[in-house]
Design a protein around this motif. Structure first.
Motif, PDB file in Angstrom:
ATOM      1  N   ALA A  16       1.350  -0.852   0.440  1.00  0.00           N
ATOM      2  CA  ALA A  16       0.010   0.031  -0.054  1.00  0.00           C
ATOM      3  C   ALA A  16       1.079   1.369   0.307  1.00  0.00           C
ATOM      4  N   ALA A  17       1.760   1.512   1.142  1.00  0.00           N
ATOM      5  CA  ALA A  17       2.566   2.365   1.101  1.00  0.00           C
ATOM      6  C   ALA A  17       3.572   3.295  -0.309  1.00  0.00           C
ATOM      7  N   ALA A  18       4.256   1.630  -1.205  1.00  0.00           N
ATOM      8  CA  ALA A  18       4.417   2.156  -2.884  1.00  0.00           C
ATOM      9  C   ALA A  18       3.201   2.346  -3.439  1.00  0.00           C
ATOM     10  N   GLN A  19       2.190   1.789  -3.685  1.00  0.00           N
ATOM     11  CA  GLN A  19       0.654   2.532  -4.174  1.00  0.00           C
ATOM     12  C   GLN A  19       0.564   4.298  -3.834  1.00  0.00           C
ATOM     13  N   LEU A  20       0.852   4.477  -2.626  1.00  0.00           N
ATOM     14  CA  LEU A  20       0.673   5.878  -2.568  1.00  0.00           C
ATOM     15  C   LEU A  20       1.878   6.530  -2.972  1.00  0.00           C
ATOM     16  N   ALA A  21       3.093   6.222  -2.258  1.00  0.00           N
ATOM     17  CA  ALA A  21       4.339   7.010  -3.381  1.00  0.00           C
ATOM     18  C   ALA A  21       3.586   6.886  -4.597  1.00  0.00           C
ATOM     19  N   PHE A  22       3.813   6.335  -5.309  1.00  0.00           N
ATOM     20  CA  PHE A  22       3.348   6.429  -7.115  1.00  0.00           C
ATOM     21  C   PHE A  22       2.311   7.188  -6.699  1.00  0.00           C
ATOM     22  N   TYR A  23       1.680   8.289  -6.060  1.00  0.00           N
ATOM     23  CA  TYR A  23       0.628   9.027  -6.244  1.00  0.00           C
ATOM     24  C   TYR A  23       1.724  10.193  -5.381  1.00  0.00           C
ATOM     25  N   CYS A  24       2.213  10.152  -5.048  1.00  0.00           N
ATOM     26  CA  CYS A  24       2.569  11.186  -4.160  1.00  0.00           C
ATOM     27  C   CYS A  24       3.985  11.937  -5.435  1.00  0.00           C
ATOM     28  N   ALA A  25       4.409  11.407  -6.379  1.00  0.00           N
ATOM     29  CA  ALA A  25       5.454  11.582  -6.597  1.00  0.00           C
ATOM     30  C   ALA A  25       5.232  13.209  -7.132  1.00  0.00           C
ATOM     31  N   PRO A  26       3.982  13.592  -8.342  1.00  0.00           N
ATOM     32  CA  PRO A  26       3.398  14.671  -9.062  1.00  0.00           C
ATOM     33  C   PRO A  26       3.814  15.530  -7.751  1.00  0.00           C
ATOM     34  N   LYS A  27       3.970  16.353  -8.224  1.00  0.00           N
ATOM     35  CA  LYS A  27       3.989  17.834  -7.302  1.00  0.00           C
ATOM     36  C   LYS A  27       3.089  18.633  -7.101  1.00  0.00           C
ATOM     37  N   THR A  28       2.323  18.107  -8.186  1.00  0.00           N
ATOM     38  CA  THR A  28       0.567  18.571  -7.671  1.00  0.00           C
ATOM     39  C   THR A  28      -0.589  18.932  -7.280  1.00  0.00           C
ATOM     40  N   TYR A  29       0.150  17.959  -5.959  1.00  0.00           N
ATOM     41  CA  TYR A  29      -0.489  17.132  -5.340  1.00  0.00           C
ATOM     42  C   TYR A  29       0.321  17.215  -3.995  1.00  0.00           C
ATOM     43  N   GLY A  30       1.367  18.302  -3.907  1.00  0.00           N
ATOM     44  CA  GLY A  30       2.272  18.546  -2.452  1.00  0.00           C
ATOM     45  C   GLY A  30       1.334  20.105  -1.698  1.00  0.00           C
ATOM     46  N   PRO A  31      -0.102  20.307  -2.118  1.00  0.00           N
ATOM     47  CA  PRO A  31      -0.640  20.742  -1.253  1.00  0.00           C
ATOM     48  C   PRO A  31      -1.582  20.245  -0.541  1.00  0.00           C
ATOM     49  N   LEU A  32      -2.035  18.749  -0.987  1.00  0.00           N
ATOM     50  CA  LEU A  32      -2.677  17.741  -0.781  1.00  0.00           C
ATOM     51  C   LEU A  32      -2.203  16.809   0.899  1.00  0.00           C
ATOM     52  N   LEU A  33      -0.693  16.607   0.619  1.00  0.00           N
ATOM     53  CA  LEU A  33       0.137  16.122   1.251  1.00  0.00           C
ATOM     54  C   LEU A  33       0.270  16.921   1.940  1.00  0.00           C
ATOM     55  N   GLU A  34       0.263  18.509   2.139  1.00  0.00           N
ATOM     56  CA  GLU A  34       1.107  19.418   3.122  1.00  0.00           C
ATOM     57  C   GLU A  34      -0.539  19.633   4.244  1.00  0.00           C
ATOM     58  N   ALA A  35      -1.291  20.105   3.005  1.00  0.00           N
ATOM     59  CA  ALA A  35      -2.837  19.798   4.539  1.00  0.00           C
ATOM     60  C   ALA A  35      -2.981  18.497   4.810  1.00  0.00           C
ATOM     61  N   SER A  36      -3.033  17.713   5.128  1.00  0.00           N
ATOM     62  CA  SER A  36      -2.766  16.242   5.874  1.00  0.00           C
ATOM     63  C   SER A  36      -1.466  15.779   6.270  1.00  0.00           C
ATOM     64  N   GLY A  37      -1.114  16.933   6.844  1.00  0.00           N
ATOM     65  CA  GLY A  37       0.243  16.845   7.595  1.00  0.00           C
ATOM     66  C   GLY A  37       1.094  15.369   6.829  1.00  0.00           C
ATOM     67  N   PHE A  38       1.595  15.289   5.598  1.00  0.00           N
ATOM     68  CA  PHE A  38       2.294  14.084   5.070  1.00  0.00           C
ATOM     69  C   PHE A  38       3.404  15.359   3.986  1.00  0.00           C
ATOM     70  N   GLY A  39       3.779  16.649   4.164  1.00  0.00           N
ATOM     71  CA  GLY A  39       4.345  17.203   2.974  1.00  0.00           C
ATOM     72  C   GLY A  39       5.788  16.982   2.711  1.00  0.00           C
ATOM     73  N   GLY A  40       5.862  16.542   3.748  1.00  0.00           N
ATOM     74  CA  GLY A  40       7.747  15.755   3.779  1.00  0.00           C
ATOM     75  C   GLY A  40       8.160  14.864   3.038  1.00  0.00           C
ATOM     76  N   VAL A  41       6.577  14.385   3.482  1.00  0.00           N
ATOM     77  CA  VAL A  41       6.763  12.735   2.273  1.00  0.00           C
ATOM     78  C   VAL A  41       6.747  13.323   1.447  1.00  0.00           C
ATOM     79  N   GLY A  42       6.481  13.817   0.837  1.00  0.00           N
ATOM     80  CA  GLY A  42       6.187  14.230  -0.994  1.00  0.00           C
ATOM     81  C   GLY A  42       7.302  14.672  -1.395  1.00  0.00           C
ATOM     82  N   GLU A  43       8.139  15.879  -0.855  1.00  0.00           N
ATOM     83  CA  GLU A  43       8.923  16.091  -1.170  1.00  0.00           C
ATOM     84  C   GLU A  43      10.565  14.453  -0.813  1.00  0.00           C
ATOM     85  N   ARG A  44      10.566  13.926  -0.262  1.00  0.00           N
ATOM     86  CA  ARG A  44      10.878  12.643   0.277  1.00  0.00           C
ATOM     87  C   ARG A  44      10.856  11.612  -1.089  1.00  0.00           C
TER      88      ARG A  44
END
Length: 339
Positions: free
Chosen positions: A233-261
């Motif tokens: 499941a983590a690998a599939q979530l990572a697949f969706y974290c890759a586009p920078k477009t979804y950075g604000p969503l991750l930030e709002a959910s408390g996972f902005g640093g995850v998106g960067e990594r």
């Protein structure tokens, strides 16, 4: 209780259709097909229609920006005829980069584009009542029947739009019948961003009481080895974290640093590092992974948050055999009523 559905990203037309047929036998309410550069949602759903009889069928999503309004409207009309009025037309634009690099289109103002497109589709479906004369920002369609025009099976095919950021989510409230959520939606994002955006869309569209079905797309990985399922499941979530477009969503959910990594690992083509960058807390917040009992409990929780939950087996970095196993496990273990 929310109805339950299933969608499968990876696999060929026949395997996805087989999953839809199995899901119908198991009592699922819907079966969906995404679209990617490897498979057409329209063609796949046509095959799904031939092997099912009752389950509602949806595209999750079909690319709206890669087709003209006329072609999209006629494809949807034909699909709805083929499946006997069971179609849900799920539409999305993809990211701006996808619009520009994949489809060769201007990626500006995707929400405005979709708000112009959806009413135009509905006008084309009512061509038997009156000609279409549309001159808009993105589309020009002048259509006068040259022969007798029959009514479609349904002139009001449900149209669900996909959205991640607030303005795109508003589209569903303004012109849609439903919102197809994103696998990265967390409960805080749902409550603080998604629901208010739908309501704003309703107000701006001057349809405050319009029903908009909120669909959650939930990554689900089932295995007796709970840790293995969580890493899938983590690998599939990572697949969706890759586009920078979804950075604000991750930030709002408390996972902005995850998106960067994840983006850094993706740039280095280190797919193992992408999955490793997704912590257990994020898996718990956005997916359902573990033993069958654990996944059933998480799906039940999601059904209290959404009007409709679409279960989704991971595929990123997995073998074809494991992808097939996961899809079969979801049908078997998450059949409505089981557990």
């Amino acid at each position: 209780m929310a109805t339950r559905g299933i969608t499968v990203l990876r696999g060929g037309v026949e395997s996805v259709a087989a999953t839809a047929a199995a899901a119908e036998r198991a009592g699922f309410g819907t079966a969906w097909t995404p679209e990617f550069y490897t498979r057409s949602a329209i063609v796949t759903l046509a095959r799904m229609a031939t092997v099912t009889a009752d389950v509602r069928l949806g595209t999750s999503i079909a690319y709206a920006t890669g087709r003209s309004p006329l072609m999209l409207a006629t494809e949807a009309r034909s699909l709805d005829e083929l499946c006997g009025g069971r179609l849900v037309l799920g539409l999305g634009t993809g990211t701006r980069r996808m619009m520009e690099d994949w489809h060769g289109l201007d990626g500006a103002a995707p929400a405005v584009r979709m708000e112009e497109l959806v009413p135009l589709l509905r006008s084309i479906w009512r061509l038997h009542e009156e000609p279409v004369a549309h001159d808009g920002r993105f589309y020009r369609t002048h259509l006068v029947p040259t022969a007798e025009t029959t009514a479609p099976v349904r002139p009001d095919i449900p149209v669900y739009t996909a959205g991640v950021n607030p303005r795109m989510i508003e589209v569903a409230g303004r012109v849609g019948d439903g919102l197809l959520g994103h696998p990265l939606f967390s409960r805080p994002y749902l409550e603080e961003v998604v629901r208010p955006a739908i309501d704003r869309g309703r107000e701006k569209g001057e349809r405050p009481d319009a029903p908009v079905e909120l669909c959650g797309v939930l990554i689900c990985a089932v295995h007796d080895d709970a840790d293995l399922a969580r890493r899938e499941a983590a690998a599939q979530l990572a697949f969706y974290c890759a586009p920078k477009t979804y950075g604000p969503l991750l930030e709002a959910s408390g996972f902005g640093g995850v998106g960067e990594r994840v983006r850094a690992a993706f740039a280095a083509k280190d797919f193992a590092a992408m999955a490793a960058a997704v912590p257990d807390e994020m898996v718990d917040a956005m997916a359902a992974a573990g033993t069958a009992a654990e996944v059933r409990a998480r799906v039940a929780q999601a059904e209290a948050e959404f009007d409709h939950v679409i279960t989704y087996p991971p595929s990123f970095g997995l073998t074809e055999e494991r992808c097939d196993e996961l899809a079969a496990a979801l049908v078997d273990e998450l059949a409505p009523g089981r557990g």
